[in-house]
Motif scaffolding. Structure first.
Motif, mmCIF file in Angstrom:
data_model
loop_
_atom_site.group_PDB
_atom_site.id
_atom_site.type_symbol
_atom_site.label_atom_id
_atom_site.label_comp_id
_atom_site.label_asym_id
_atom_site.label_seq_id
_atom_site.Cartn_x
_atom_site.Cartn_y
_atom_site.Cartn_z
ATOM 1 N N TRP A 18 0.812 -1.222 0.000
ATOM 2 C CA TRP A 18 0.000 0.000 0.000
ATOM 3 C C TRP A 18 0.838 1.262 0.000
ATOM 4 N N VAL A 58 -8.134 -4.320 3.172
ATOM 5 C CA VAL A 58 -8.914 -3.240 2.564
ATOM 6 C C VAL A 58 -10.401 -3.472 2.793
ATOM 7 N N PHE A 62 -12.548 -0.772 4.982
ATOM 8 C CA PHE A 62 -13.485 0.054 4.223
ATOM 9 C C PHE A 62 -14.803 -0.672 3.961
ATOM 10 N N LYS A 65 -17.968 1.577 3.675
ATOM 11 C CA LYS A 65 -17.952 2.431 2.487
ATOM 12 C C LYS A 65 -18.177 1.612 1.219
ATOM 13 N N ASP A 183 -12.699 13.952 -3.381
ATOM 14 C CA ASP A 183 -13.404 12.829 -2.749
ATOM 15 C C ASP A 183 -13.497 11.686 -3.750
ATOM 16 N N VAL A 184 -13.201 10.477 -3.301
ATOM 17 C CA VAL A 184 -13.193 9.324 -4.210
ATOM 18 C C VAL A 184 -14.545 9.115 -4.872
ATOM 19 N N SER A 210 0.410 0.615 -6.378
ATOM 20 C CA SER A 210 -0.152 1.783 -5.702
ATOM 21 C C SER A 210 0.539 3.061 -6.150
ATOM 22 N N THR A 225 -5.546 12.030 -1.079
ATOM 23 C CA THR A 225 -6.444 11.129 -0.354
ATOM 24 C C THR A 225 -7.359 10.374 -1.304
ATOM 25 N N GLU A 229 -7.268 6.288 -1.856
ATOM 26 C CA GLU A 229 -8.445 5.451 -1.603
ATOM 27 C C GLU A 229 -8.841 4.675 -2.865
ATOM 28 N N PHE A 232 -6.675 1.740 -3.328
ATOM 29 C CA PHE A 232 -7.047 0.603 -2.484
ATOM 30 C C PHE A 232 -8.194 -0.182 -3.107
ATOM 31 N N ILE A 280 -2.081 0.658 5.884
ATOM 32 C CA ILE A 280 -3.136 1.494 5.313
ATOM 33 C C ILE A 280 -3.499 2.629 6.262
ATOM 34 N N MET A 284 -3.016 6.678 5.262
ATOM 35 C CA MET A 284 -4.132 7.613 5.221
ATOM 36 C C MET A 284 -3.947 8.744 6.222
#
Length: 319
Positions: A18, A58, A62, A65, A183-184, A210, A225, A229, A232, A280, A284
């Protein structure tokens, strides 16, 4: 002893998968110094399947999310999650088309220490150059906003507080100007496809999957960020597919795993999972206040040391 070696390989995988410093490259280099007493066929499969532990990390971190079925989400949030998965699928298309097709050819021509060292240095330089460009553009954007923004007013106590708040607002607005996607969830299909094309570069060992996707994300307008994300999330189908291909080739070759090899594989996957959780969370937290320059410097130092070590070894200058 083999299980202890497997733990070490799992730790290296979990840390380097990562962080943008190349997990495959580090595993290849580690194998030059610590060799697992397993068959060549198993070793080729092990280096890829061990990544399943990293993928599980991961999913665990997450899960909310990434879960479109969560009852805690509103219908709009579930729709957004499905959209995110759609972007992930689009981002995986280039790897599915080119990566799997070139797997054997890449293994034959590029899985060596010289290639790993060269890619470590090359992408280290790219990270440093890219972050210097971003820093310059950020300062220019911030300076422009400061000149055009409102001046703080009021008593001394309120001036300091408002000046501090204004500084934070300027940083946020400057970052929005520098990165159009912060934002992803805002990544569109064109950006996802471009990042997926960068991911293909990672088939060359030493590149870092990565690292390639984070660079691709930043070059296409994603914040650090958001790029991290999405990296990942892209890894989930790509690495699952890659692991399945490697495992299938191993099984179809008719090679049976020994009891020791099974234990080595399980141990490596578990240790990779544990270290991936740590890695991870660290990344972050780190990129919220720092850029990727330190990783670029690290890559260059490691690449140079590797080239120097094996050059001295070739000349017979090492015991």
């Amino acid at each position: 002893m083999e299980l202890l070696k497997a733990v070490l390989f799992g730790i290296v995988e979990g840390v380097t998968e990562w962080l943008p410093i190349s997990s495959t490259g580090h595993l290849i280099l580690l194998n030059e110094f610590i060799t697992l007493n397993v068959s060549d066929a198993f070793r080729s499969m092990f280096d890829v399947v061990i990544q399943l532990g990293a993928i599980l990390a991961v999913v665990v971190l997450f899960f909310h999310k990434l879960n479109p079925f969560s009852f805690k989400k509103t219908p709009a949030q579930r729709k957004s999650t499905w959209r995110l998965w759609g972007m992930v699928v689009i981002g995986c298309i280039p790897a599915a088309v080119f990566g799997f097709a070139l797997d054997d050819w890449v293994n034959e021509h590029f899985y060596n220490k010289v290639c790993v060292a060269a890619m470590l240095i090359l992408y280290g330089i790219i990270f440093i150059v890219l972050e210097r460009r971003n820093h310059r553009r950020f300062q220019e954007a911030r300076a422009g906003l400061a000149l055009s923004g409102p001046r703080p007013r009021g008593k001394h106590a309120r001036v300091d507080a408002q000046a501090h708040a204004t500084s934070e607002q300027l940083d946020a607005r400057a970052e929005e100007q520098l990165f159009k996607i912060t934002d992803v969830d805002d990544i569109d299909w064109k950006t996802a496809l471009k990042i997926g094309l960068f991911q293909v570069l990672a088939i060359i060992p030493g590149t870092s999957r990565s690292g390639a996707t984070i660079i691709g994300g930043m070059l296409t307008g994603c914040s650090r960020t958001a790029a991290a994300e999405f990296t990942f999330f892209l890894a989930i189908p790509v690495m699952l597919g890659w692991g399945a291909v490697k495992a299938a080739k191993f099984v179809l070759a008719g090679v049976a795993m020994t009891a020791t090899e099974i234990a080595v594989l399980v141990t490596g996957v578990v240790s990779a999972f544990v270290m991936s959780i740590v890695s991870i969370k660290f990344l972050m937290g780190y990129i919220k206040k720092n850029d990727f320059t330190a990783f670029g410097i690290y890559r260059i130092i490691v690449g140079v040391l590797v080239l120097a070590y094996f050059a001295f070894e070739t000349m017979g200058m090492l015991p």
